[in-house]
Scaffold this motif. Sequence first.
Motif, PDB file in Angstrom:
ATOM      1  N   PRO A  72      -0.974  14.270  20.165  1.00 50.22           N
ATOM      2  CA  PRO A  72      -0.241  15.214  19.309  1.00 50.22           C
ATOM      3  C   PRO A  72       0.315  14.576  18.051  1.00 50.22           C
ATOM      4  CG  PRO A  72       1.090  14.594  21.193  1.00 50.22           C
ATOM      5  CD  PRO A  72      -0.264  14.007  21.434  1.00 50.22           C
ATOM      6  N   TYR A  73       0.373  13.246  17.991  1.00 49.09           N
ATOM      7  CA  TYR A  73       0.945  12.576  16.820  1.00 49.09           C
ATOM      8  C   TYR A  73      -0.120  12.110  15.832  1.00 49.09           C
ATOM      9  CZ  TYR A  73       4.610  12.502  20.306  1.00 49.09           C
ATOM     10  OH  TYR A  73       5.496  12.863  21.284  1.00 49.09           O
ATOM     11  N   LEU A  74      -1.394  12.382  16.150  1.00 46.83           N
ATOM     12  CA  LEU A  74      -2.527  12.071  15.268  1.00 46.83           C
ATOM     13  C   LEU A  74      -2.662  10.580  14.982  1.00 46.83           C
ATOM     14  CD1 LEU A  74      -2.296  15.012  12.696  1.00 46.83           C
ATOM     15  CD2 LEU A  74      -3.674  14.870  14.758  1.00 46.83           C
ATOM     16  N   LEU A  75      -2.099   9.720  15.836  1.00 43.88           N
ATOM     17  CA  LEU A  75      -2.196   8.286  15.598  1.00 43.88           C
ATOM     18  C   LEU A  75      -3.629   7.787  15.726  1.00 43.88           C
ATOM     19  CD1 LEU A  75       0.990   7.143  17.552  1.00 43.88           C
ATOM     20  CD2 LEU A  75       0.698   7.200  15.076  1.00 43.88           C
ATOM     21  N   SER A  76      -4.415   8.389  16.613  1.00 37.76           N
ATOM     22  CA  SER A  76      -5.797   7.948  16.768  1.00 37.76           C
ATOM     23  C   SER A  76      -6.626   8.278  15.535  1.00 37.76           C
ATOM     24  CB  SER A  76      -6.426   8.594  18.008  1.00 37.76           C
ATOM     25  OG  SER A  76      -6.472  10.001  17.870  1.00 37.76           O
ATOM     26  N   ARG A  77      -6.281   9.378  14.845  1.00 42.43           N
ATOM     27  CA  ARG A  77      -7.000   9.730  13.629  1.00 42.43           C
ATOM     28  C   ARG A  77      -6.570   8.866  12.452  1.00 42.43           C
ATOM     29  NH1 ARG A  77     -11.348  11.717  14.987  1.00 42.43           N
ATOM     30  NH2 ARG A  77     -11.618  12.452  12.865  1.00 42.43           N
ATOM     31  N   GLU A  78      -5.310   8.431  12.467  1.00 39.85           N
ATOM     32  CA  GLU A  78      -4.823   7.611  11.360  1.00 39.85           C
ATOM     33  C   GLU A  78      -5.512   6.245  11.320  1.00 39.85           C
ATOM     34  OE1 GLU A  78      -3.016   8.709   9.111  1.00 39.85           O
ATOM     35  OE2 GLU A  78      -1.758  10.321   9.881  1.00 39.85           O
ATOM     36  N   GLN A  79      -6.188   5.864  12.412  1.00 40.02           N
ATOM     37  CA  GLN A  79      -6.807   4.550  12.443  1.00 40.02           C
ATOM     38  C   GLN A  79      -7.992   4.431  11.508  1.00 40.02           C
ATOM     39  OE1 GLN A  79      -7.427   2.621  16.127  1.00 40.02           O
ATOM     40  NE2 GLN A  79      -5.679   3.550  17.107  1.00 40.02           N
ATOM     41  N   ARG A  80      -8.355   5.511  10.867  1.00 43.63           N
ATOM     42  CA  ARG A  80      -9.400   5.411   9.844  1.00 43.63           C
ATOM     43  C   ARG A  80      -8.916   4.614   8.632  1.00 43.63           C
ATOM     44  NH1 ARG A  80     -13.569   9.446  10.191  1.00 43.63           N
ATOM     45  NH2 ARG A  80     -13.392  10.613  12.120  1.00 43.63           N
ATOM     46  N   PHE A  81      -7.613   4.394   8.553  1.00 45.35           N
ATOM     47  CA  PHE A  81      -7.099   3.591   7.445  1.00 45.35           C
ATOM     48  C   PHE A  81      -5.813   2.895   7.884  1.00 45.35           C
ATOM     49  CE2 PHE A  81      -4.950   7.640   7.140  1.00 45.35           C
ATOM     50  CZ  PHE A  81      -3.649   7.293   6.836  1.00 45.35           C
ATOM     51  N   ASN A  82      -5.498   1.789   7.229  1.00 43.38           N
ATOM     52  CA  ASN A  82      -4.202   1.133   7.340  1.00 43.38           C
ATOM     53  C   ASN A  82      -3.615   1.079   5.942  1.00 43.38           C
ATOM     54  OD1 ASN A  82      -4.202   0.403  10.233  1.00 43.38           O
ATOM     55  ND2 ASN A  82      -5.986  -0.825   9.652  1.00 43.38           N
ATOM     56  N   GLU A  83      -2.323   0.841   5.860  1.00 38.91           N
ATOM     57  CA  GLU A  83      -1.640   1.006   4.576  1.00 38.91           C
ATOM     58  C   GLU A  83      -0.814  -0.216   4.218  1.00 38.91           C
ATOM     59  OE1 GLU A  83       1.553   4.060   2.429  1.00 38.91           O
ATOM     60  OE2 GLU A  83       0.879   4.405   4.475  1.00 38.91           O
ATOM     61  N   LEU A  84      -0.918  -0.625   2.968  1.00 38.10           N
ATOM     62  CA  LEU A  84      -0.069  -1.654   2.393  1.00 38.10           C
ATOM     63  C   LEU A  84       0.512  -1.089   1.108  1.00 38.10           C
ATOM     64  CD1 LEU A  84       1.032  -4.551   2.434  1.00 38.10           C
ATOM     65  CD2 LEU A  84      -1.005  -5.242   1.138  1.00 38.10           C
ATOM     66  N   GLU A  85       1.832  -1.067   1.014  1.00 36.15           N
ATOM     67  CA  GLU A  85       2.503  -0.379  -0.085  1.00 36.15           C
ATOM     68  C   GLU A  85       3.509  -1.311  -0.751  1.00 36.15           C
ATOM     69  OE1 GLU A  85       4.696   3.911  -0.453  1.00 36.15           O
ATOM     70  OE2 GLU A  85       5.460   2.553   1.080  1.00 36.15           O
ATOM     71  N   PHE A  86       3.523  -1.281  -2.079  1.00 41.18           N
ATOM     72  CA  PHE A  86       4.502  -2.042  -2.861  1.00 41.18           C
ATOM     73  C   PHE A  86       5.358  -1.052  -3.652  1.00 41.18           C
ATOM     74  CE2 PHE A  86       0.774  -4.692  -2.294  1.00 41.18           C
ATOM     75  CZ  PHE A  86       1.326  -5.903  -1.874  1.00 41.18           C
ATOM     76  N   THR A  87       6.651  -1.255  -3.657  1.00 40.14           N
ATOM     77  CA  THR A  87       7.560  -0.332  -4.324  1.00 40.14           C
ATOM     78  C   THR A  87       8.472  -1.075  -5.292  1.00 40.14           C
ATOM     79  OG1 THR A  87       9.260  -0.479  -2.608  1.00 40.14           O
ATOM     80  CG2 THR A  87       7.544   1.207  -2.329  1.00 40.14           C
ATOM     81  N   LEU A  88       8.867  -0.364  -6.342  1.00 40.58           N
ATOM     82  CA  LEU A  88       9.849  -0.843  -7.298  1.00 40.58           C
ATOM     83  C   LEU A  88      10.849   0.289  -7.524  1.00 40.58           C
ATOM     84  CD1 LEU A  88      11.028  -2.710  -9.490  1.00 40.58           C
ATOM     85  CD2 LEU A  88       9.347  -1.737 -11.079  1.00 40.58           C
ATOM     86  N   THR A  89      12.113   0.006  -7.258  1.00 36.80           N
ATOM     87  CA  THR A  89      13.161   1.023  -7.379  1.00 36.80           C
ATOM     88  C   THR A  89      14.224   0.541  -8.364  1.00 36.80           C
ATOM     89  OG1 THR A  89      12.831   1.671  -5.079  1.00 36.80           O
ATOM     90  CG2 THR A  89      14.876   2.389  -6.126  1.00 36.80           C
ATOM     91  N   TYR A  90      14.588   1.438  -9.276  1.00 32.69           N
ATOM     92  CA  TYR A  90      15.676   1.141 -10.205  1.00 32.69           C
ATOM     93  C   TYR A  90      16.790   2.143  -9.951  1.00 32.69           C
ATOM     94  CZ  TYR A  90      18.312   0.218 -14.468  1.00 32.69           C
ATOM     95  OH  TYR A  90      19.309  -0.116 -15.354  1.00 32.69           O
ATOM     96  N   GLU A  91      17.945   1.678  -9.565  1.00 32.48           N
ATOM     97  CA  GLU A  91      19.084   2.514  -9.259  1.00 32.48           C
ATOM     98  C   GLU A  91      19.982   2.667 -10.478  1.00 32.48           C
ATOM     99  OE1 GLU A  91      19.615   1.591  -4.486  1.00 32.48           O
ATOM    100  OE2 GLU A  91      20.975   0.643  -5.933  1.00 32.48           O
ATOM    101  N   ILE A  92      20.307   3.911 -10.801  1.00 33.81           N
ATOM    102  CA  ILE A  92      21.173   4.203 -11.953  1.00 33.81           C
ATOM    103  C   ILE A  92      22.623   4.160 -11.506  1.00 33.81           C
ATOM    104  CG2 ILE A  92      21.753   5.899 -13.696  1.00 33.81           C
ATOM    105  CD1 ILE A  92      18.910   6.927 -13.544  1.00 33.81           C
TER     106      ILE A  92
END
Length: 315
Positions: A295-315
Motif C-alpha cells: 500500500p505504500y508503493l515502496l516496491s514501485r519506487e525501486q525503479r529509481f533512487n534519489e540524491l538531492e542537494f538543497t540551498l536555502t536562504y532564510e530572510i
Amino acid sequence: MIFVPIGPLVKGKPSGQFYDVILKSLSKPPSNSLQNSEFGTRVSSLLPIGNGLQTSFIYLYEFRDARSVACNQCKPSVTGEPGAVGLNGFAGTFLIPGVYTHGKPRNGVPVGGSIEVVSQTDYRRNNFFGLTGTYYDKNLTDIVYRYDVLYQPDHAIAVPGKQDRLLGSEWTELTRWIIAADRPTYIPWLSKQHTFLTAQFTETWLPDRPANASGSPAPGLPGTGKARELSNLAFLSATNWLMNGQLTAGNVFLWDIDDNVGELSTTNVYRYSRNVLFGVNAHWFIGRSGRYTDPYLLSREQRFNELEFTLTYEI
C-alpha cells in the motif's frame, strides 16, 4: 492511456486501440455554511503511574476520507462531447472516439480517442476517535514510550467490482495502533550532543474488510492489489546534531513487514551562516521490487533512487 481490445484476434490475442483516460467528478465539496462546521475535543490528563503517564482522549467530527463511486445514473451527454457511448457493464464510463484529452496521438500509436470515467463523491462528516499519550520510564531505561490508537467507524476503501466493475468504494471500520520509543543517547565519539533515537511500530487493522477490497491509496486508483486485514510497518531513526549543532543529520530505516520492502533515507542540513543553509538528502529503496501489492508503493519506487542537494536562504 488504456488498451481497449475491440479488434479481431491476432495470433490468439485480441487487437484494438489505445484510448486516453480522463477522470471526472460531478461532486462539489461542502459549502462554507455554519451547518457544515467541523469540530473536535481533546481531554488530557497526567496519571500518577510511575514517573507519569500522559494520556489524551481525542474526538473529531470532520469532512475527511470521502467515499467515491461511479456515476450509475449518468448519461453520455455528461461528457459534453458528441458521439460519447456508454460502455456496457461499466457505470459512469464513456467511450469518445476521435477526441484526445492529451493532444493528438503520436505516430505509430493507434489511439482511437478518449475514455471518460465519471464519479460522484460522498462528502460527509465522519467520526474519529483517538487515544494518545506518553510514558517516561526514568528508572530503568530512560526511554519515553509513545502510544497512539485510532478508531474510525467509517473509512472509505476502494472495492472494484462492488458498485460496478471499474470504480467503487465502501465504508468499513479502520483501527490503527502505534507504539514507539524515544531515547536521547550520548555517543562521545560521534558528537558532543545527544543523538535522538526513535523506534516505531504501526499496525493497521481492518476488522470488517470487504471482500476484494483494494489497497489503493484512494478509491478508483488501480494497481496496489488487495488490502490486507492486518498491515505492519516499522522504522528506526536517529537524529544527530554535529559540529556544535551546525549540522543536523537524520537517518531512517523504514520497512514494510508484510511485503519485504523498505527504504533507507538520510537528510542533512548544514547552517553555513546565519541565513544560508546547505542540504544533502538521499533515498535508497530496498527489498522486493516491481510489485503493486504494497500500500505504500515502496516496491514501485525501486525503479529509481534519489540524491538531492538543497540551498536555502532564510530572510
